[in-house]
Design a protein around this motif. Sequence first.
Motif, mmCIF file in Angstrom:
data_model
loop_
_atom_site.group_PDB
_atom_site.id
_atom_site.type_symbol
_atom_site.label_atom_id
_atom_site.label_comp_id
_atom_site.label_asym_id
_atom_site.label_seq_id
_atom_site.Cartn_x
_atom_site.Cartn_y
_atom_site.Cartn_z
ATOM 1 N N GLY A 244 84.136 -81.862 -38.427
ATOM 2 C CA GLY A 244 85.333 -81.129 -38.801
ATOM 3 C C GLY A 244 85.148 -80.360 -40.095
ATOM 4 N N GLU A 245 86.075 -79.476 -40.387
ATOM 5 C CA GLU A 245 86.000 -78.675 -41.602
ATOM 6 C C GLU A 245 86.079 -79.542 -42.853
ATOM 7 O OE1 GLU A 245 85.284 -75.578 -41.712
ATOM 8 O OE2 GLU A 245 85.344 -75.261 -39.543
ATOM 9 N N ASP A 246 86.744 -80.692 -42.766
ATOM 10 C CA ASP A 246 86.900 -81.583 -43.921
ATOM 11 C C ASP A 246 85.812 -82.656 -43.961
ATOM 12 O OD1 ASP A 246 87.639 -82.987 -41.722
ATOM 13 O OD2 ASP A 246 89.518 -83.752 -42.535
ATOM 14 N N GLN A 247 84.718 -82.446 -43.220
ATOM 15 C CA GLN A 247 83.586 -83.366 -43.141
ATOM 16 C C GLN A 247 83.889 -84.634 -42.350
ATOM 17 O OE1 GLN A 247 80.356 -82.443 -44.468
ATOM 18 N NE2 GLN A 247 81.566 -80.586 -44.368
ATOM 19 N N SER A 248 85.071 -84.709 -41.742
ATOM 20 C CA SER A 248 85.334 -85.784 -40.792
ATOM 21 C C SER A 248 84.571 -85.463 -39.504
ATOM 22 C CB SER A 248 86.830 -85.894 -40.505
ATOM 23 O OG SER A 248 87.303 -84.706 -39.875
#
Length: 266
Positions: A244-248
């Motif tokens: 994901g964009e948030d590093q998730s």
Amino acid sequence: MDTSQNPTLDGPQDHHPHCFHQNVIVMRHGDRIDHLDPTWVSKALRPWDPHLIDAGKVRAFSTGRRLRTQLGFPIHRVFVSPFFRCIQTASQVIAALCAVDDDPANTTADGVSIDPSKLKVSIELGLCEILNRENVKLELDPKFENWGFNISELEAMLPAGAVDHTVEPLYKELPQWEETTIGAKARYAEVFQALADKYPLENLLLVTHGAGVGVAFSAYLKDITVHEIDYCAYTHSSRSIILGEDQSFTAGNFEHQGQASINYST
């Protein structure tokens, strides 16, 4: 994790710029001295912790070489049981994986030049042998706790420069003596999954014991009976990872991709 500084697992997958495949190899240690010489136990200072015989080192090195040349993807991180036979196996495998100008005449890590920046290795107590009398076939006191594993000394036996001292182990201490076999198999499954989830953008090699390889092999195959897991046998599974964009990340289910030196029937 900055993926621009880390080799992709298999490269972007499924036409999605942030989709990768994570690969996990679970391997058994090499040939142990007490299975070749049963009298070794009566003479050893640490009878529960046998070392590899020379043939075991050769087998481990050749297995590492085969992984390097045949897998088609790099190993980024290695986790290893603290038992001496596993530490020795990991050392040989890592040398083969990181070899610089590997000479085909080399049969063990002795004299092999390596590039330790290619991967990192850590000791994980959760990958240890099943700690009960059925698997550690010795007459030990029921309250036996002094296994005598010195992590710093064991790390010094691994290839210089490859040890990652920043890793926080999943298990801070060994499981209690006389754990059940069922409980230990659940432990292996838990540790495999936790390590994969902790490093979702890295391909992992887990060096452990035969029972652990059996757990990893049978987890994704239904209605099989495992008959024998040879020394340095391994199983390979993989799963998709969407970052994901948030590093998730979102992970797919692991799927069996292959194995070596495991005798089984369906």
